[in-house]
Design a protein around this motif. Sequence first.
Motif, PDB file in Angstrom:
ATOM      1  N   SER A   1       0.795  -1.224   0.000  1.00 25.87           N
ATOM      2  CA  SER A   1       0.000   0.000   0.000  1.00 25.87           C
ATOM      3  C   SER A   1       0.824   1.270   0.000  1.00 25.87           C
ATOM      4  CB  SER A   1      -0.916  -0.017   1.225  1.00 25.87           C
ATOM      5  OG  SER A   1      -0.131  -0.169   2.389  1.00 25.87           O
ATOM      6  N   LYS A   2       2.126   1.175   0.222  1.00 25.14           N
ATOM      7  CA  LYS A   2       2.920   2.403   0.224  1.00 25.14           C
ATOM      8  C   LYS A   2       4.382   2.135  -0.097  1.00 25.14           C
ATOM      9  CE  LYS A   2       1.651   3.199   4.538  1.00 25.14           C
ATOM     10  NZ  LYS A   2       1.541   3.622   5.942  1.00 25.14           N
ATOM     11  N   GLY A   3       5.107   3.214  -0.322  1.00 24.10           N
ATOM     12  CA  GLY A   3       6.550   3.127  -0.452  1.00 24.10           C
ATOM     13  C   GLY A   3       7.052   2.660  -1.806  1.00 24.10           C
TER      14      GLY A   3
ATOM     15  N   GLY B   1       6.973   0.829  -7.406  1.00 22.29           N
ATOM     16  CA  GLY B   1       7.603  -0.081  -8.370  1.00 22.29           C
ATOM     17  C   GLY B   1       6.588  -1.029  -8.989  1.00 22.29           C
ATOM     18  N   THR B   2       5.684  -1.528  -8.152  1.00 20.12           N
ATOM     19  CA  THR B   2       4.679  -2.476  -8.641  1.00 20.12           C
ATOM     20  C   THR B   2       3.733  -1.795  -9.636  1.00 20.12           C
ATOM     21  OG1 THR B   2       4.787  -3.591  -6.518  1.00 20.12           O
ATOM     22  CG2 THR B   2       2.922  -4.127  -7.908  1.00 20.12           C
ATOM     23  N   PHE B   3       3.269  -0.583  -9.258  1.00 18.60           N
ATOM     24  CA  PHE B   3       2.376   0.166 -10.151  1.00 18.60           C
ATOM     25  C   PHE B   3       3.061   0.382 -11.501  1.00 18.60           C
ATOM     26  CE2 PHE B   3      -1.291   2.332  -7.767  1.00 18.60           C
ATOM     27  CZ  PHE B   3      -1.381   1.283  -6.853  1.00 18.60           C
ATOM     28  N   GLN B   4       4.344   0.730 -11.461  1.00 19.10           N
ATOM     29  CA  GLN B   4       5.090   1.009 -12.677  1.00 19.10           C
ATOM     30  C   GLN B   4       5.260  -0.254 -13.519  1.00 19.10           C
ATOM     31  OE1 GLN B   4       8.892   2.893 -12.023  1.00 19.10           O
ATOM     32  NE2 GLN B   4       9.426   2.715 -14.197  1.00 19.10           N
ATOM     33  N   TRP B   5       5.622  -1.350 -12.821  1.00 21.33           N
ATOM     34  CA  TRP B   5       5.877  -2.617 -13.535  1.00 21.33           C
ATOM     35  C   TRP B   5       4.622  -3.085 -14.267  1.00 21.33           C
ATOM     36  CZ3 TRP B   5       4.261  -7.764 -13.542  1.00 21.33           C
ATOM     37  CH2 TRP B   5       5.127  -8.694 -14.139  1.00 21.33           C
ATOM     38  N   PHE B   6       3.482  -3.039 -13.586  1.00 20.45           N
ATOM     39  CA  PHE B   6       2.220  -3.449 -14.224  1.00 20.45           C
ATOM     40  C   PHE B   6       1.866  -2.470 -15.352  1.00 20.45           C
ATOM     41  CE2 PHE B   6       0.139  -7.072 -12.186  1.00 20.45           C
ATOM     42  CZ  PHE B   6       0.930  -7.249 -11.062  1.00 20.45           C
TER      43      PHE B   6
ATOM     44  N   THR C   1      -8.698   9.840  -3.061  1.00 26.78           N
ATOM     45  CA  THR C   1      -7.473  10.472  -2.617  1.00 26.78           C
ATOM     46  C   THR C   1      -6.376   9.433  -2.438  1.00 26.78           C
ATOM     47  OG1 THR C   1      -7.820  10.134  -0.285  1.00 26.78           O
ATOM     48  CG2 THR C   1      -8.888  12.069  -1.271  1.00 26.78           C
ATOM     49  N   TYR C   2      -5.137   9.923  -2.347  1.00 22.95           N
ATOM     50  CA  TYR C   2      -4.025   8.997  -2.209  1.00 22.95           C
ATOM     51  C   TYR C   2      -4.001   8.323  -0.843  1.00 22.95           C
ATOM     52  CZ  TYR C   2      -1.501  12.492   0.513  1.00 22.95           C
ATOM     53  OH  TYR C   2      -1.118  13.378   1.478  1.00 22.95           O
ATOM     54  N   ARG C   3      -4.826   8.816   0.094  1.00 24.25           N
ATOM     55  CA  ARG C   3      -4.865   8.207   1.418  1.00 24.25           C
ATOM     56  C   ARG C   3      -5.821   7.013   1.494  1.00 24.25           C
ATOM     57  NH1 ARG C   3      -2.056  11.075   5.074  1.00 24.25           N
ATOM     58  NH2 ARG C   3      -1.781  13.287   4.674  1.00 24.25           N
ATOM     59  N   GLU C   4      -6.626   6.860   0.426  1.00 29.97           N
ATOM     60  CA  GLU C   4      -7.636   5.817   0.490  1.00 29.97           C
ATOM     61  C   GLU C   4      -7.077   4.506  -0.043  1.00 29.97           C
ATOM     62  OE1 GLU C   4     -11.331   7.003  -1.312  1.00 29.97           O
ATOM     63  OE2 GLU C   4     -11.955   4.918  -1.488  1.00 29.97           O
TER      64      GLU C   4
ATOM     65  N   SER D   1      -0.401  -4.019   3.691  1.00 28.93           N
ATOM     66  CA  SER D   1       1.003  -3.938   4.079  1.00 28.93           C
ATOM     67  C   SER D   1       1.769  -5.105   3.454  1.00 28.93           C
ATOM     68  CB  SER D   1       1.091  -3.998   5.611  1.00 28.93           C
ATOM     69  OG  SER D   1       2.265  -4.662   5.991  1.00 28.93           O
ATOM     70  N   ALA D   2       2.981  -4.812   2.944  1.00 31.58           N
ATOM     71  CA  ALA D   2       3.789  -5.842   2.280  1.00 31.58           C
ATOM     72  C   ALA D   2       4.021  -7.042   3.199  1.00 31.58           C
ATOM     73  CB  ALA D   2       5.125  -5.254   1.841  1.00 31.58           C
ATOM     74  N   GLY D   3       4.122  -6.745   4.507  1.00 27.06           N
ATOM     75  CA  GLY D   3       4.384  -7.805   5.476  1.00 27.06           C
ATOM     76  C   GLY D   3       3.205  -8.735   5.682  1.00 27.06           C
ATOM     77  N   GLU D   4       1.984  -8.258   5.325  1.00 27.46           N
ATOM     78  CA  GLU D   4       0.803  -9.101   5.516  1.00 27.46           C
ATOM     79  C   GLU D   4       0.455  -9.919   4.286  1.00 27.46           C
ATOM     80  OE1 GLU D   4      -2.245  -6.471   6.864  1.00 27.46           O
ATOM     81  OE2 GLU D   4      -1.123  -5.978   8.690  1.00 27.46           O
ATOM     82  N   ILE D   5       1.067  -9.571   3.162  1.00 26.94           N
ATOM     83  CA  ILE D   5       0.727 -10.268   1.916  1.00 26.94           C
ATOM     84  C   ILE D   5       1.029 -11.780   1.974  1.00 26.94           C
ATOM     85  CG2 ILE D   5       1.388 -10.439  -0.540  1.00 26.94           C
ATOM     86  CD1 ILE D   5       1.073  -7.372  -0.636  1.00 26.94           C
TER      87      ILE D   5
END
Lengths: 230, 360
Positions: free
Chosen positions: A9-11, A16-21, A33-36, A53-57
Motif C-alpha cells: 500500500s505504500k513506499g 515499483g509495482t504500479f510502474q511494472w504493471f 485520494t491517495y490516502r484511500e 502492508s507488504a508484510g501481511e501479503i
Amino acid sequence: MTLKLGVPSKGRLKDGTFQWFGERGVTLSLAGTYREYSGSVKGVPGVELVLMSAGEIPRELQGGRIHLGVTGSDLVRESLLHWRTETEEVAQLGFGHAELVVAVPRCWIDVDTLDDLDDVASAFRQVHGRRLRIATKYHRLVREFLKENGVADYLLVDSQGATEGTVRNQTAEAIADLVSTGETLQANGLKILSNGVIHRSQATLFQSRQAGWGTSEMAILKDLRTRLGS
Amino acid sequence: MTERALEAELTRIAAAFVDAGAEMVEPPVLLSARSLLDLYGEDIRGRAYTTRDPLAGELMLRPDFTVPVAQMHLDMGREVGRYAYSGKVFRTQETGATRPSEYVQVGFEVFGDHARHLADAEVFSLFSSVLEPMRLRAATGDIGVLMAAVLGLSTTDTRKAALMRHIWRPYRFRELLDRFGGRSPIPTARAELVEHARRIERTPETGPVIGLRTIDEIEARVQTLVDDAEAPPIPSNEVSLIEEIVNLREMAPVALSRLRRIAESLPGTAPAVERFAIRLDTLEANGVDTSALSFEGSYGRTTMEYYDGFVFGFYSDARPDLPPVATGGRYDALTRALGGDGAAPAIGGVVRPALMMELS
C-alpha cells in the motif's frame, strides 16, 4: 468472479509495482485520494486491487484470501514454512533487490566464512560464558541457514530495525539482515561473510495455491499472464 | 485406538518402571527457555514451542522429559535416583511431516549408578521386556567409542576439540575431518591471512574495533590459525579408521571384532571398545541374544545432543515409516552441563505408547 491482487500500500514497493504493471498495459490506480486504500485495475477484466502492508501479503496468500500478491520474496520465505507448496512465483519484478546476509565486524580479520564464524562462536562461549549473539528479524531463515551450515553456539536476538547498529551498541556480536547497497554495513564497520548470503530477494508476484481457483479465475489468470508476459 | 486402551498401556509400562525401583515424578510442562537454549542452542527453537510469561520471560513447552527430570534430580541434591514419568511432550514437526506435535511418553531414568555396564544392560533389558510382545528390532550404538577414537587421534587438541564439538552434526564433522586430514584445501582468505600473520607481528587494521569480542581474542585466533596451518594433517590411516567407525553397521559381535581391530591402530579407542565388550557380555547374561542385536557406529548422533555413550532404539520393520517406538541412552555429561558438580552417570529412555497401539 474476480481475482484478488494484493499490492503493497505504500513506499518503493508500491510505486515499483504500479510502474511494472503499467509498463505491461495493466494500469493499477488508487481510488479517490491517495490516502484511500482501495483502487482499480484497468487492462485486464476481472482483477480486483487490494492494497495492504507488504508484510501481511504472505499471510493473505497462505490463507487464500487473495489470489495473487506482490511482496519481497524474503518475506514469503520467512513467514511461510511451506512457501514451496503454498505459493508459486508468477514473475520476478526486477526491483527491490536486496540480499539477506550474515555480517560480522570488519575488525574480525580472522573471520571470512561460516566455518570461521562457528569456530569463533565456540571460542566466544568459552571466553565470555555465553553464546555469541546474532541480531536479526529473519529468525527462521537465519536459523535454518546456520543449521544447514553447521554453525553452533550462537543465539538469535530479535532486532526489528537499525540492526547494523547492534554490534556497536554491544547488544549483538554479529547480524543477519537485508542489504541492498552495503553502504549501511560499511558505515557501521561490518562486512559480509564470503559464503554468508542466505537469500537474494526481490519484489515478486506470487500466486496463492490456497485460493479458490475455479475455471473463471483460471481464465482471468491466463489473460493476466499473457498481458504480463510471464 | 481407544483412550482406555492407551491408558491401560501407560499404566502397565509405568508399573514395570516402578517395579524396577523408580519413583514416579511429575516434571513441569513449562520450562525455562534459557536453560534449554543454553543446552541445545538455537536449534531447539526449531523443535520446541515457545511462549511468553510477563514475569518469567520466555518459556518452552517441554520437548522431552530427560532435561527436567535431570534438573529435578540435581535440585534434590541426591547422589543416586531412579525416576519414572508419564506425560505429554510437545514438538513442532518438520515440513510435510504428518506425525502429531504432542504425544505421550513414558520413561525411566537412572542417576548415579557407577556400575555403568550393569545399568546399561539393565535399562536395555527393561525396555526390551516392556516391548516384548511387539517383536521389534533393536538398534544400538555407542557414541563413547567415536569420542574415544577422536580423542585418540594424533593431532592437536584444538582439532580434537573442534571434532568433539561437532560429533552430533555428522555433516560438519565430516567437513572438519576432511580439512584436518588435508583432503580439502584451506579456504583462500584464511590462507592469505595466515601468510600475512606469519610475515608481520601485528595484524592489519581493517575497521573500527566494535563489539564485545576484543582485539586480544582476534589475535589469539589468528595465532590458532597459524598454528593449525603448521600442524601436519591427521594421518590418512587414522582418518580412514574414524570413517570406518562412523559407517559401521553390523550385528554386535561382528561390530565388536571390527572395533577391536580398529583399536589396535588407534589405541585410545581400546578402553571404550572393552566397555562395549563387557556390556555385550552383561546383556547376554541378562538373556539378550546379542548375535541378533544390530550396532551402528553413528547411531544416536543426529538426535538430541546429550547422548555420550550407549544408545538404543526399538523399531518396527513392518512400518519403517514410523519413528522408533522407544529410544534411550547414556548421557553422563548432561548433569555437568546443567550445572552439577561433575559428570554423574545417567541413563534412561522413553516409550511412545501411541505408536505401540498404532502397530498392534
